[in-house]
Design a protein around this motif. Structure first.
Motif, PDB file in Angstrom:
ATOM      1  N   ARG A 197       0.822  -1.212   0.000  1.00 51.01           N
ATOM      2  CA  ARG A 197       0.000   0.000   0.000  1.00 51.01           C
ATOM      3  C   ARG A 197       0.853   1.257   0.000  1.00 51.01           C
ATOM      4  NH1 ARG A 197      -1.929   3.403   4.086  1.00 51.01           N
ATOM      5  NH2 ARG A 197      -1.146   2.059   5.733  1.00 51.01           N
ATOM      6  N   LYS A 201       4.292   1.929  -5.394  1.00 50.04           N
ATOM      7  CA  LYS A 201       4.549   3.006  -6.349  1.00 50.04           C
ATOM      8  C   LYS A 201       5.941   3.625  -6.171  1.00 50.04           C
ATOM      9  CE  LYS A 201       0.761   3.540  -8.873  1.00 50.04           C
ATOM     10  NZ  LYS A 201       0.741   3.665 -10.353  1.00 50.04           N
ATOM     11  N   THR A 259       4.406   7.638  -1.032  1.00 51.75           N
ATOM     12  CA  THR A 259       3.830   7.017  -2.223  1.00 51.75           C
ATOM     13  C   THR A 259       2.632   6.130  -1.900  1.00 51.75           C
ATOM     14  OG1 THR A 259       5.464   5.227  -2.085  1.00 51.75           O
ATOM     15  CG2 THR A 259       5.977   7.075  -3.541  1.00 51.75           C
ATOM     16  N   SER A 260       1.991   6.395  -0.759  1.00 56.74           N
ATOM     17  CA  SER A 260       0.794   5.628  -0.393  1.00 56.74           C
ATOM     18  C   SER A 260      -0.279   5.802  -1.456  1.00 56.74           C
ATOM     19  CB  SER A 260       0.240   6.099   0.947  1.00 56.74           C
ATOM     20  OG  SER A 260       1.105   5.776   2.002  1.00 56.74           O
ATOM     21  N   THR A 261      -0.940   4.703  -1.781  1.00 53.63           N
ATOM     22  CA  THR A 261      -2.070   4.760  -2.711  1.00 53.63           C
ATOM     23  C   THR A 261      -3.399   4.773  -1.959  1.00 53.63           C
ATOM     24  OG1 THR A 261      -1.921   2.346  -2.922  1.00 53.63           O
ATOM     25  CG2 THR A 261      -0.834   3.657  -4.614  1.00 53.63           C
ATOM     26  N   CYS A 281       3.924  13.719  -2.882  1.00 49.82           N
ATOM     27  CA  CYS A 281       3.022  12.597  -2.631  1.00 49.82           C
ATOM     28  C   CYS A 281       1.925  12.537  -3.689  1.00 49.82           C
ATOM     29  CB  CYS A 281       2.410  12.725  -1.243  1.00 49.82           C
ATOM     30  SG  CYS A 281       1.310  14.152  -1.073  1.00 49.82           S
ATOM     31  N   PHE A 282       1.046  11.551  -3.520  1.00 48.23           N
ATOM     32  CA  PHE A 282      -0.101  11.389  -4.408  1.00 48.23           C
ATOM     33  C   PHE A 282      -1.363  11.959  -3.743  1.00 48.23           C
ATOM     34  CE2 PHE A 282       2.523   7.571  -5.729  1.00 48.23           C
ATOM     35  CZ  PHE A 282       3.015   8.185  -6.874  1.00 48.23           C
ATOM     36  N   VAL A 284      -4.207  11.335  -2.315  1.00 49.12           N
ATOM     37  CA  VAL A 284      -5.012  10.286  -1.682  1.00 49.12           C
ATOM     38  C   VAL A 284      -5.421  10.731  -0.283  1.00 49.12           C
ATOM     39  CG1 VAL A 284      -4.018   8.383  -3.004  1.00 49.12           C
ATOM     40  CG2 VAL A 284      -2.928   9.073  -0.881  1.00 49.12           C
ATOM     41  N   SER A 301      -1.995  12.923  -9.014  1.00 47.55           N
ATOM     42  CA  SER A 301      -2.588  11.595  -9.139  1.00 47.55           C
ATOM     43  C   SER A 301      -1.504  10.520  -9.134  1.00 47.55           C
ATOM     44  CB  SER A 301      -3.401  11.521 -10.440  1.00 47.55           C
ATOM     45  OG  SER A 301      -3.742  10.181 -10.736  1.00 47.55           O
ATOM     46  N   SER A 302      -1.835   9.358  -8.580  1.00 46.14           N
ATOM     47  CA  SER A 302      -0.868   8.256  -8.548  1.00 46.14           C
ATOM     48  C   SER A 302      -0.530   7.757  -9.948  1.00 46.14           C
ATOM     49  CB  SER A 302      -1.408   7.101  -7.699  1.00 46.14           C
ATOM     50  OG  SER A 302      -2.634   6.629  -8.230  1.00 46.14           O
ATOM     51  N   LYS A 303      -1.377   8.107 -10.919  1.00 47.97           N
ATOM     52  CA  LYS A 303      -1.106   7.734 -12.306  1.00 47.97           C
ATOM     53  C   LYS A 303      -0.020   8.618 -12.914  1.00 47.97           C
ATOM     54  CE  LYS A 303      -5.876   6.191 -13.083  1.00 47.97           C
ATOM     55  NZ  LYS A 303      -7.119   6.416 -13.874  1.00 47.97           N
TER      56      LYS A 303
END
Length: 349
Positions: A197, A201, A259-261, A281-282, A284, A301-303
């Motif tokens: 988790r 990433k 990098t937590s999703t 960070c992303f 989230v 975005s994590s993308k």
């Protein structure tokens, strides 16, 4: 008159805490409970904990810890506790999914939602299956609570769907020590137990960073939970696993990477910001509430991990400037938070 006197006399109140795990060595949630107990102990005649697992905890006077085998045993113990303390106002507190047992025992309780559900159901197949148990349990605990506390606005919006008496009280932040030394200006830090988790990433991100600037290093502090993820991280040329540490010098680094999703609101992110470190960070959970683009770091975005890598590299090379206005971090204070909780407890008694 007696009821009126009870309401203003803190020595006529007792607090019962129901939690699956009790101790500061489990999760951020259990650690937060430890801090609050140290602040709340003077507000109640005593504090009794009913738990299924015991870890390391501070033994305060007036603190009684009861280890039980299952939730039904806790329920029976709560009924007996009420019977023995019928002259007192008894209030409850829970920090995880088994808090609903307090309602079964007819005890008004405050619940703090530290969870990552429902988002966590999408981590992998295992979490998807677990969601069929944990989400209903949390819903029941949240719905039956007299008051629900959240550490982020993001999760406050979620719990309000089930309980209108829901508000945000930020967790506090530890005062991290500093040795006054700042290491290589192209070094970054990541903090948190190593699992998919939080770090899946990170592998992609570190590879992208290395392509752009091979001189940037990333130190990771945290206990290895998933060996497969840790082994992949070890293979990255710009990553060093530093292991679990009780003392982290944020001032050794240029910034923190998260990098937590799936996330509620990471304490390490807030600690970094308090140390005047930007965070990359992303978008989230509650992270965008504190990580503001062009101010306290960069969030996307994590993308778009390639964009995140680019911003980080630009910052490391002095080409991306940040304001670092962090006045909002003052509300992340254990003393302030505990006082806000006491106000909520007072409403219930």
């Amino acid at each position: 008159l007696l009821n009126s006197e009870k309401r203003i006399n803190k020595n006529m109140r007792k607090l019962v805490i129901v939690t699956k795990k009790f101790g500061g060595d489990f999760t951020g949630a259990t650690l937060a409970t430890q801090y609050f107990i140290s602040k709340w102990k003077d507000e109640f005649d005593d504090i009794s904990v009913f738990t299924l697992e015991l870890g390391v905890y501070e033994r305060n006077s007036g603190l009684v810890v009861n280890l039980k085998k299952n939730v039904n045993e806790i329920y029976k113990a709560l009924l007996e506790y009420k019977k023995q303390n019928s002259d007192y106002i008894i209030l409850g507190y829970s920090d995880d999914h088994i808090g609903y047992v307090l309602e079964r025992a007819k005890i008004n309780y405050v619940h703090t939602y530290h969870g990552n559900w429902p988002d966590a159901r999408w981590i992998n197949a295992e979490f998807f299956l677990k969601s069929f148990y944990f989400i209903p349990m949390y819903k029941k605990t949240i719905t039956n609570a007299s008051y629900v506390i959240n550490v982020s606005e993001y999760m406050n919006n979620y719990t309000r769907k089930f309980n209108e008496k829901s508000k945000v009280i930020r967790n506090g932040i530890d005062e991290k020590s500093s040795d006054g030394y700042k290491i290589n200006e192209k070094s970054f830090i990541m903090v948190g137990n190593i699992d998919a988790r939080k770090y899946r990433k990170a592998i992609q991100l570190s590879e992208e960073i290395y392509k752009m600037d091979s001189s940037i290093n990333i130190d990771i502090y945290g206990e290895i939970i998933q060996t497969s993820i840790a082994n992949k991280l070890k293979k990255q040329k710009n990553i060093v696993l530093k292991g679990k540490s009780n003392q982290i010098y944020y001032n050794h680094y240029m910034g923190l990477i998260n990098t937590s999703t799936i996330e509620n609101l990471s304490i390490s992110v807030c600690e970094a910001l308090k140390s005047n470190l930007p965070v990359f960070c992303f978008e989230v959970g509650g992270l965008p509430e504190v990580v503001q683009n062009d101010n306290t770091g960069y969030c996307c975005s994590s993308k778009d991990f390639k964009i995140l890598a680019k911003k980080l590299v630009q910052y490391a090379n002095g080409k991306y400037k940040l304001d670092m206005k962090t006045d909002f971090i003052k509300e992340f204070n254990w003393n302030y938070a505990s006082e806000e909780y006491i106000k909520v407890f007072n409403k219930l008694s």
